[in-house]
Design a protein around this motif. Structure first.
Motif, mmCIF file in Angstrom:
data_model
loop_
_atom_site.group_PDB
_atom_site.id
_atom_site.type_symbol
_atom_site.label_atom_id
_atom_site.label_comp_id
_atom_site.label_asym_id
_atom_site.label_seq_id
_atom_site.Cartn_x
_atom_site.Cartn_y
_atom_site.Cartn_z
ATOM 1 N N ASP A 304 23.827 33.105 61.926
ATOM 2 C CA ASP A 304 24.568 33.250 63.822
ATOM 3 C C ASP A 304 23.894 34.192 63.745
ATOM 4 N N GLU A 305 24.123 35.343 63.040
ATOM 5 C CA GLU A 305 22.985 36.913 63.058
ATOM 6 C C GLU A 305 22.054 37.125 62.239
ATOM 7 N N ARG A 306 21.149 37.647 62.907
ATOM 8 C CA ARG A 306 20.441 38.620 62.000
ATOM 9 C C ARG A 306 20.608 39.893 61.520
ATOM 10 N N PRO A 307 20.055 40.773 60.488
ATOM 11 C CA PRO A 307 20.540 41.284 60.189
ATOM 12 C C PRO A 307 19.369 42.604 60.530
ATOM 13 N N ALA A 308 20.671 44.007 60.390
ATOM 14 C CA ALA A 308 19.413 45.178 61.030
ATOM 15 C C ALA A 308 18.690 45.501 59.908
ATOM 16 N N ALA A 312 16.732 50.557 54.288
ATOM 17 C CA ALA A 312 16.205 50.484 53.873
ATOM 18 C C ALA A 312 15.732 48.850 53.451
ATOM 19 N N LEU A 313 16.600 47.582 54.231
ATOM 20 C CA LEU A 313 17.286 47.272 54.366
ATOM 21 C C LEU A 313 17.828 45.821 55.142
ATOM 22 N N ALA A 314 17.617 44.546 54.863
ATOM 23 C CA ALA A 314 17.498 43.510 55.960
ATOM 24 C C ALA A 314 18.501 42.802 55.373
ATOM 25 N N CYS A 315 19.628 42.817 54.928
ATOM 26 C CA CYS A 315 20.262 42.348 54.768
ATOM 27 C C CYS A 315 22.305 41.917 54.695
#
Length: 333
Positions: A304-308, A312-315
């Motif tokens: 449901d939510e795109r990680p910011a 230095a990580l998008a998860c």
């Protein structure tokens, strides 16, 4: 008495929130690159890795001002602290940036070599234009430029159509190294090369970097990236999802993003286990994490939510807690 603090080093390239959208017929958009953020310092190699079609080469084209007319860019990409590559006009890019401030090793060298001129003639012309070498010295300089890229001297008088794919790649690399541009952008520079030539090519690119220049290498060859890179940026479905120092990324404790771990695990010398499923289409990206459908750690939040992109990580569920850096200067601090 207060100790003097070191003067911050200006990045050779500083990219902030770079996005590229392609406007298609019928009003449909393709989000080829979304909010890319990274920098490359003098003397540093940043390797941008990821599966084919993830947006790596589109990002490179945006930096060089070589996108098609239906592309729209936002964000910034500042070269040398004074030139935003996204807003600079074609005249400025052609006259002062391409070849002079940014050397390009292209993904498709045949398209960048002049078909009616020999390799020697193209090397000599580039030497005269970028370095001012004239007269008899230009022939010797052309041979030296070819040798830097492991291009055989007995092929210098051949035309591009007489070269194999690997030889064409080495000719393009030789042309890119002429002029010693502050930034070298190498887009799949080892395509068509056997492993020995891969290592010789990346070693030459590393030498170029160790002399104080910056290198952004775009590659799917993780072994080459491990051999040359100071830091690694992992791209998936148009987004950079992890940036890491190279040594812990390839060694211990390893990547933090599950996709990055999957890339390494798929290598024959590691687990040889492919990532299940396929990447999403860039024109129909999900609302949440683009990797969720392929990730064993995904939950409802991931869907449901795109990680910011933070630390230095998008998860939402990083594999380790170690800190990473967006810049080499921060890593060295």
């Amino acid at each position: 008495m207060t100790a003097d603090r070191e003067t911050p080093v200006t990045p050779v390239l500083d990219v902030c929130d770079l996005s590229v959208r392609f406007r298609m017929r019928g009003g449909r958009d393709i989000a080829a690159v979304t909010d890319a953020r990274f920098s490359v310092a003098p003397g540093e190699c940043l390797a941008l890795v990821g599966e084919s079609g993830c947006g790596k080469s589109v990002l490179a084209s945006a930096l060089l001002g070589l996108l098609p007319a239906n592309a729209e860019t936002t964000g910034s990409a500042v070269l040398g602290g004074d030139t935003d590559l996204l807003t600079a006009g074609e005249r400025a890019l052609a006259r002062t940036v391409r070849g002079r401030r940014i050397g390009l090793v292209p993904q498709s060298p045949a398209a960048h070599l002049t078909p009616v001129r020999t390799v020697r003639a193209q090397l000599e012309e580039t030497l005269r234009e970028l370095t001012g070498v004239r007269g008899a010295a230009v022939r010797e300089a052309a041979g030296e430029a070819a040798a830097r890229a492991s291009f055989p001297a007995d092929h210098l008088d051949r035309y591009p159509h007489e070269l194999s794919g690997g030889l064409a790649q080495r000719a393009a690399t030789a042309l890119a190294l002429i002029g010693d541009a502050p930034l070298l952008l190498a887009d799949e520079p080892t395509t068509g090369l056997d492993r020995d030539l891969v290592e010789r090519t990346v070693d030459e690119l590393r030498r170029h970097t160790d002399e104080g220049r910056a290198l952004l290498i775009i590659t799917h060859d993780l072994a080459a990236a491990e051999r040359i890179a100071d830091r690694v940026a992992v791209m998936y479905a148009g987004r950079i999802v992890e940036i890491s120092e190279a040594a812990p990324f390839f060694g211990t404790p390893g990547p933090r993003h599950p996709y990055a771990k999957g890339l390494l695990d798929a290598l024959p010398e590691r687990d040889f286990a492919p990532i299940p499923g396929m990447p999403p289409e860039l024109g129909t990206l999900p609302d949440g994490c683009a990797f969720a459908a392929r990730c064993t750690r995904a939950d409802a939040r991931c869907t449901d939510e795109r990680p910011a992109f933070e630390d230095a990580l998008a998860c939402h569920h990083g594999l380790t807690g170690r800190a990473h850096s967006l810049t080499k200067a921060a890593a060295d601090a």
